[in-house]
Design an enzyme around this catalytic site. Structure first.
Site, mmCIF file in Angstrom:
data_model
loop_
_atom_site.group_PDB
_atom_site.id
_atom_site.type_symbol
_atom_site.label_atom_id
_atom_site.label_comp_id
_atom_site.label_asym_id
_atom_site.label_seq_id
_atom_site.Cartn_x
_atom_site.Cartn_y
_atom_site.Cartn_z
ATOM 1 N N CYS A 115 1.208 -1.632 -0.001
ATOM 2 C CA CYS A 115 0.113 0.234 0.071
ATOM 3 C C CYS A 115 1.038 1.253 -0.212
ATOM 4 O O CYS A 115 0.540 2.009 -0.045
ATOM 5 C CB CYS A 115 -0.489 -0.332 1.318
ATOM 6 S SG CYS A 115 -2.875 -1.555 1.260
ATOM 7 N N HIS A 253 -3.353 7.250 2.205
ATOM 8 C CA HIS A 253 -3.633 5.681 1.671
ATOM 9 C C HIS A 253 -4.743 6.584 1.863
ATOM 10 O O HIS A 253 -5.598 6.171 2.562
ATOM 11 C CB HIS A 253 -2.807 5.137 2.055
ATOM 12 C CG HIS A 253 -2.932 4.197 2.122
ATOM 13 N ND1 HIS A 253 -3.083 3.372 0.400
ATOM 14 C CD2 HIS A 253 -3.267 3.104 2.600
ATOM 15 C CE1 HIS A 253 -4.052 1.697 1.316
ATOM 16 N NE2 HIS A 253 -3.865 1.534 2.025
ATOM 17 N N ASN A 283 -10.025 -0.327 -0.569
ATOM 18 C CA ASN A 283 -9.096 -0.312 -0.733
ATOM 19 C C ASN A 283 -7.761 -0.525 -1.833
ATOM 20 O O ASN A 283 -8.402 -1.498 -2.154
ATOM 21 C CB ASN A 283 -7.946 -0.673 0.656
ATOM 22 C CG ASN A 283 -6.680 -0.162 1.084
ATOM 23 O OD1 ASN A 283 -5.746 -0.108 0.233
ATOM 24 N ND2 ASN A 283 -5.755 -1.018 2.122
#
Ligand code: ACO
Length: 326
Positions: A115, A253, A283
């Site tokens: 990520c 993020h 996500n």
């Protein structure tokens, strides 16, 4: 002394067409829209079509970023794709993107920081540009996490989605523009392999000869995320001599709304300055920061000259932040 600044000249995003809502998921595992929204803020995510790969998503986002920058593929001399879900074990997805865009100059390679990948990639591009080793970089975050999810595990499959985001970063002479000059001001990267097991994939080419599935101890990851992201943001701001309150837009993020809220509270950030897109796509790992930036540029929130602070944390653990004048 750096000779060049890395200026973000264009942004683009791409989401696959297929929408998977929380209600859809509740027919697949024991979950509900109410639980997912309350615990994460996510309402829906996108799923790549059969045969649609990470490189397809990356190319679509890259083309939009090039158009937005008014740049042509001929100018590109560096392609970095941040991904944990490459098309193949090798070659790098970046070289597939390079071929599709018709780029034959410079280098193309993948960055694997899950990520945090986009933050690692933009920091890498900034360093290449600062040293005069690239003039025009395509920095892409692209993922098809739907391919590595265990669709029977309700604690993980509700969180992730597919997508891609890209930026075009060009070299400008460092001495021009003074302190208000556009460009990447600084970045801060960290990792700590002691926590690799709390967010990982249980397969891989060398370990199992399979792709594997994502495994996560969600509540532990949550605690690390809040502390590490806040530390990275504060550090990159301190090193640049900038107060966190001077930042115009936070481009985080997009993992979980509660993480965004907890970090904002810790650093005293006005939540209206935090760009949130996770409700629409969940996500998307390395794609999430450029997707959020693209959304905020497209709707006119982020304007040229604004101070933006990007951040992420992911498997590894890896985390980091990057400060730029857009
Ligand atoms: N639907 C319904 N119930 C669920 C679901 C679901 N989808 N998933 C888990 N539960 C249940 C659990 O089984 C548990 O039940 P129990 O109490 O009967 O055992 C209960 O909900 C609570 O589980 P927790 O894991 O403690 O719930 P928590 O409040 O921590 O929320 C979550 C879980 C959303 C995963 C949270 O921990 C989180 O967001 N962590 C961060 C993870 C993350 O974002 N990772 C992405 C990569 S890293 C990053 O990007 C920062």
């Amino acid at each position: 002394m750096n000779h060049f600044r890395a200026v973000i000249e264009g942004v683009g995003g791409y989401l696959p067409e297929r929408v998977l809502t929380n209600d859809d998921l509740s027919t697949m595992v024991d979950t509900s829209d109410e639980w997912i929204v309350a615990r994460t803020g996510i309402r829906e995510r996108r799923i790549a079509a059969d045969g649609e790969t990470t490189a397809d998503l990356a190319v679509a986002a890259a083309r939009k970023a090039l158009e937005n920058a008014g740049a042509s593929a001929d100018e590109v001399d560096l392609i970095i794709v941040a991904t944990a879900t490459p098309d193949r074990t090798f070659p790098a997805t970046a070289t597939i993107v390079q071929q599709r865009l018709g780029v034959t100059a410079g280098a193309a390679f993948d960055v694997q920081a899950v990520c945090s990948g986009f933050i690692y990639a933009i920091a890498t591009a900034d360093n290449f540009i600062a040293r005069g080793q690239a003039k025009c970089a395509l920095v892409i975050g692209a993922e098809t996490f739907s391919r590595i999810l265990d669709w029977s595990d309700r604690s993980t499959c509700v969180l992730f989605g597919d997508g891609a985001g890209a930026v075009v970063v060009k070299a400008e002479p460092a001495e021009e523009g003074g302190s208000e000059a556009r460009g990447v001001i600084g970045s801060y990267l960290r990792s700590d392999g002691r926590y690799g097991d709390i967010l990982c994939v249980d397969g891989g080419p060398s370990l199992t000869k399979t792709v594997g599935h994502l495994r996560m101890v969600g509540n532990q990851v949550f605690r690390h995320a809040v502390v590490n992201i806040a530390e990275a943001m504060q550090t990159v701001a301190d090193r640049a001599g900038v107060a966190v309150s001077d930042v115009d837009w936070f481009i985080p993020h997009q993992a979980n709304r509660r993480i965004l809220e907890a970090v904002a509270k810790r650093l005293g950030i006005d939540e209206n300055k935090v760009v949130e897109t996770l409700s629409r796509h969940g996500n998307t790992s390395a794609a999430s920061v450029p997707l959020a930036l693209d959304a905020a540029v497209s709707d006119g929130r982020v304007k040229k000259g604004d101070l933006i602070l990007m951040e992420a944390m992911g498997g590894g653990l890896t985390w980091g932040a990057a400060l730029a004048r857009f």
